[in-house]
Design a protein around this motif. Structure first.
Motif, PDB file in Angstrom:
ATOM      1  N   SER A 173       1.170  -1.154  -0.098  1.00  0.00           N
ATOM      2  CA  SER A 173       0.254  -0.285   0.374  1.00  0.00           C
ATOM      3  C   SER A 173       0.963   1.319  -0.200  1.00  0.00           C
ATOM      4  O   SER A 173       1.870   1.184   0.884  1.00  0.00           O
ATOM      5  N   THR A 182      -3.365   3.573  -2.557  1.00  0.00           N
ATOM      6  CA  THR A 182      -3.107   2.636  -3.544  1.00  0.00           C
ATOM      7  C   THR A 182      -3.117   1.417  -2.771  1.00  0.00           C
ATOM      8  O   THR A 182      -1.950   1.512  -1.463  1.00  0.00           O
ATOM      9  N   THR A 183      -3.740   0.153  -2.753  1.00  0.00           N
ATOM     10  CA  THR A 183      -3.468  -1.379  -1.993  1.00  0.00           C
ATOM     11  C   THR A 183      -3.538  -1.738  -2.981  1.00  0.00           C
ATOM     12  O   THR A 183      -5.030  -2.359  -3.742  1.00  0.00           O
ATOM     13  N   ILE A 184      -2.856  -3.103  -3.017  1.00  0.00           N
ATOM     14  CA  ILE A 184      -2.405  -4.245  -3.931  1.00  0.00           C
ATOM     15  C   ILE A 184      -2.483  -5.533  -3.512  1.00  0.00           C
ATOM     16  O   ILE A 184      -1.613  -5.569  -2.355  1.00  0.00           O
ATOM     17  N   THR A 239     -13.598  -4.828 -13.616  1.00  0.00           N
ATOM     18  CA  THR A 239     -12.629  -3.242 -12.656  1.00  0.00           C
ATOM     19  C   THR A 239     -14.150  -2.337 -12.847  1.00  0.00           C
ATOM     20  O   THR A 239     -15.448  -2.620 -13.589  1.00  0.00           O
ATOM     21  N   TRP A 253     -11.955   0.439  -7.617  1.00  0.00           N
ATOM     22  CA  TRP A 253     -10.941  -1.781  -7.468  1.00  0.00           C
ATOM     23  C   TRP A 253     -11.061  -2.431  -9.105  1.00  0.00           C
ATOM     24  O   TRP A 253     -12.300  -2.127  -9.794  1.00  0.00           O
ATOM     25  N   VAL A 265      -6.794  -4.441  -6.581  1.00  0.00           N
ATOM     26  CA  VAL A 265      -5.971  -2.852  -6.745  1.00  0.00           C
ATOM     27  C   VAL A 265      -7.519  -2.324  -6.431  1.00  0.00           C
ATOM     28  O   VAL A 265      -7.946  -2.662  -7.209  1.00  0.00           O
ATOM     29  N   THR A 266      -7.341  -1.399  -5.279  1.00  0.00           N
ATOM     30  CA  THR A 266      -8.527  -0.142  -5.322  1.00  0.00           C
ATOM     31  C   THR A 266      -6.922   0.744  -4.836  1.00  0.00           C
ATOM     32  O   THR A 266      -6.372   0.773  -4.269  1.00  0.00           O
ATOM     33  N   GLN A 267      -8.084   1.530  -5.252  1.00  0.00           N
ATOM     34  CA  GLN A 267      -7.161   3.436  -5.391  1.00  0.00           C
ATOM     35  C   GLN A 267      -8.477   4.441  -4.505  1.00  0.00           C
ATOM     36  O   GLN A 267      -9.758   3.856  -4.883  1.00  0.00           O
ATOM     37  N   THR A 281      -2.029   1.566 -13.235  1.00  0.00           N
ATOM     38  CA  THR A 281      -1.441   0.756 -11.916  1.00  0.00           C
ATOM     39  C   THR A 281      -2.108  -0.631 -12.090  1.00  0.00           C
ATOM     40  O   THR A 281      -1.893  -1.818 -12.651  1.00  0.00           O
ATOM     41  N   VAL A 282      -3.488  -0.915 -12.591  1.00  0.00           N
ATOM     42  CA  VAL A 282      -3.887  -2.434 -13.448  1.00  0.00           C
ATOM     43  C   VAL A 282      -3.416  -2.749 -14.243  1.00  0.00           C
ATOM     44  O   VAL A 282      -2.898  -4.655 -13.701  1.00  0.00           O
ATOM     45  N   GLN A 285       0.532  -4.262 -12.896  1.00  0.00           N
ATOM     46  CA  GLN A 285       0.178  -5.446 -12.587  1.00  0.00           C
ATOM     47  C   GLN A 285      -0.641  -6.772 -12.650  1.00  0.00           C
ATOM     48  O   GLN A 285       0.022  -7.556 -12.296  1.00  0.00           O
TER      49      GLN A 285
END
Length: 290
Positions: A173, A182-184, A239, A253, A265-267, A281-282, A285
């Protein structure tokens, strides 16, 4: 220029008449062209120089394009100009595999297992980010994963994780200067079948346009579709974004299904979660998992 002729000497009466001599055709020298004016020579020289410059630039452009298109996916850096809102990610590369272990989507790997260290498959933070020391790319707990969902959803997800063959959860994060958090999270299961079941049945993602399991604080959702832009073989991406009206923050997300691994993936950002860095980002990843 003509050849001069001389009269033949008198011959005896019995001798035959001499053969007449034919004069050769005169050779005319080609006309000498006058030198062009000084201005004309300058114009021609300038045209020649510009033509050479265009040829050189065209050659350089073609060479650059060929160089970019010839790069392998793992060699392309996640860098971009800041003018379009993208973040400056470091250059990405796939981690090394244990000796004799195949990639997840190769022949002989029917379970589509990621044999690489899952922590090495979590996307690194971009330049300027402040990384959460509690989620810096290492292993995380089931409870930490469940904390991102509401109380009622946690009960269902906890039981689903207990029934599945969950092996590991890795997470990272970070927060950007504009406040985007952002959290992955990457969840690795025993096989692609268990991963798909968790995504479809527990997370209620799959093809659903209105999933029932939502991040904490989110009440309404709008599905998005840019999977065709990502275009990573053998993976699927779903998404979503929080639907208006929402509170002081908006969430976006994504669920990534890649063999035995489900990526989330969450923003979250105050006001509006921006689409460009989220999609970037998505995409990156997904490339690491594909």
């Amino acid at each position: 220029m003509t050849e001069q002729q001389t009269a033949p000497e008198a011959a005896p009466e019995a001798a035959p008449a001499p053969t007449p001599v034919v004069a050769p055709t005169p050779v005319v020298a080609p006309p000498v062209l006058a030198a062009p004016p000084v201005r004309s020579r300058r114009v021609l020289g300038a045209v020649a120089r510009w033509t050479a410059a265009v040829v050189v630039c065209a050659g350089l452009g073609a060479g650059t394009a060929a160089g970019i298109t010839s790069l392998e996916r793992t060699d392309v850096p996640g860098l971009a100009t800041e003018s379009d809102g993208r973040w400056a990610y470091p250059k990405l590369s796939l981690p090394a595999l244990p000796e004799g272990s195949p990639r997840p989507f190769t022949a002989g790997n029917e379970g589509e297992i990621h044999h690489a260290d899952l922590r090495r498959l979590v996307l690194p933070a971009p330049a300027g980010a402040t990384v959460d020391p509690k989620a810096d790319g290492g292993w995380t707990t089931t409870e930490a994963f469940l904390s991102g969902y509401g109380e009622e959803d946690r009960v269902v997800l906890r039981q689903a994780l207990a029934d599945s063959t969950l092996r590991h959860i890795a997470a990272r994060s970070w927060t950007m200067p504009d406040g985007t958090r952002t959290t992955i999270q990457l969840l690795r299961f025993g096989s692609v079948a268990y991963a798909e079941a968790f995504k479809d049945e527990a997370l209620d993602a799959g093809e659903a346009s209105d999933p029932k399991v939502l991040p904490a604080g989110v009440e309404a959702v709008v599905p998005e579709d840019f999977a065709t832009v990502i275009d990573v073989p053998d993976t699927t991406v779903y998404t979503f974004r929080e639907k208006q009206p929402y509170g002081p923050e908006q969430s976006r997300w994504a669920y990534i299904q890649a063999g035995d691994t489900v990526g989330i993936v969450t923003q979250v950002r105050k006001g509006e979660a921006l689409q460009v860095p989220f999609q970037q980002t998505v995409t990156l990843q997904n490339q690491l998992l594909g």
